[in-house]
Scaffold this active site. Structure first.
Site, PDB file in Angstrom:
ATOM      1  CB  SER A  38      -0.151   2.572  -2.401  1.00 27.86           C
ATOM      2  OG  SER A  38      -0.243   3.106  -1.045  1.00 27.86           O
ATOM      3  CE  LYS A  99       3.611   4.241  -1.273  1.00 31.15           C
ATOM      4  NZ  LYS A  99       2.681   4.032  -2.345  1.00 31.15           N
TER       5      LYS A  99
END
Length: 243
Positions: A38, A99
């Protein structure tokens, strides 16, 4: 008697070592491994990194097993837009996610046709060379690679398959007080605040990703072939800073 004393000293040494390791892990740095794609093209599957625990202060999630020693954060300092952070998944307060911070408390965030807007302004992005990844079936996937500039001037690289994927449109939301909006750099292959993660409470922050200390390619070589191990290591990524 001498054997008993030696055994006692050995046990003490082990206890001291464990205590020191726990203190370092809780208050200074903790190692993490990247398990998913990701955060491509900035973090690869198989990267190992250190997260600084002191950057944003401490919460119960700073300690092993998230021991509930206190509520909220102490000695807290707010992240900046663009910081790459490790946090506990808000829905279980147990699973580690990594993230990038996109929205701070009070910011308005939306996406239209793949373009990110912060407080009503579309972020500038510049296209670079294509980036190629292999999917789990071994097939090559070609991504558009862009350098995106956040409102505070921080630049980072993102990937897009296209601007018409499932998560490329997201209605405007306002980040609540004490929370953050996070996104993966691999925009079309990330479970983040647009999907299941939602807003990330400040208490769930574990720390800031600082630098890589090891990296290997899980698709290269084989564990039962020692002569291939050196080929698995991504030598150029060792000890590189995370931006």
């Amino acid at each position: 008697m001498e054997k008993e004393e030696n055994m006692s000293e050995t046990i003490k040494t082990i206890i001291y070592a464990i205590v020191i390791a726990v203190l370092i892990r809780s208050f200074l740095f903790e190692p993490f491994k990247i398990p998913s794609g990701s955060m491509y093209p900035n973090l690869y599957v198989g990267d190992f990194l250190f997260v600084s625990k002191y950057t944003y202060g401490y919460s119960k999630h700073s300690f092993p097993f998230s021991l509930p020693l206190f509520e909220g954060r102490i000695w807290s300092d707010e992240p900046r837009q663009g910081d790459v952070v490790v946090f506990k998944f808000p829905k279980d307060n147990r699973t580690d996610f990594i993230k990038r911070i996109i929205g701070l408390p009070g910011d308005k965030i939306k996406l239209e046709d793949g373009r990110l807007y912060v407080n009503g302004k579309m972020l500038e992005r510049t296209e670079g060379e294509n980036f190629v990844l292999r999917n789990p079936f071994g097939h090559a996937e070609r991504y558009h690679q862009y350098e995106e500039t956040l409102p505070n001037g921080v630049k980072h690289t993102i990937l897009e398959i296209s601007d018409s994927e499932r998560e490329d449109n997201f209605p405007e939301v306002t980040v609540p007080d004490g929370n953050f909006f996070v996104m993966g750099d691999n925009r079309d292959r990330s479970d983040d605040s647009r999907v299941n993660v939602g807003f990330v409470p400040a208490e769930n922050l574990v720390g800031k990703a600082r630098f890589l200390f090891f990296s290997y390619d899980p698709n290269e070589g084989a564990w039962y072939k020692p002569w291939t191990w050196a080929k698995k290591i991504r030598w150029r990524r060792l000890f590189s800073k995370i931006n």
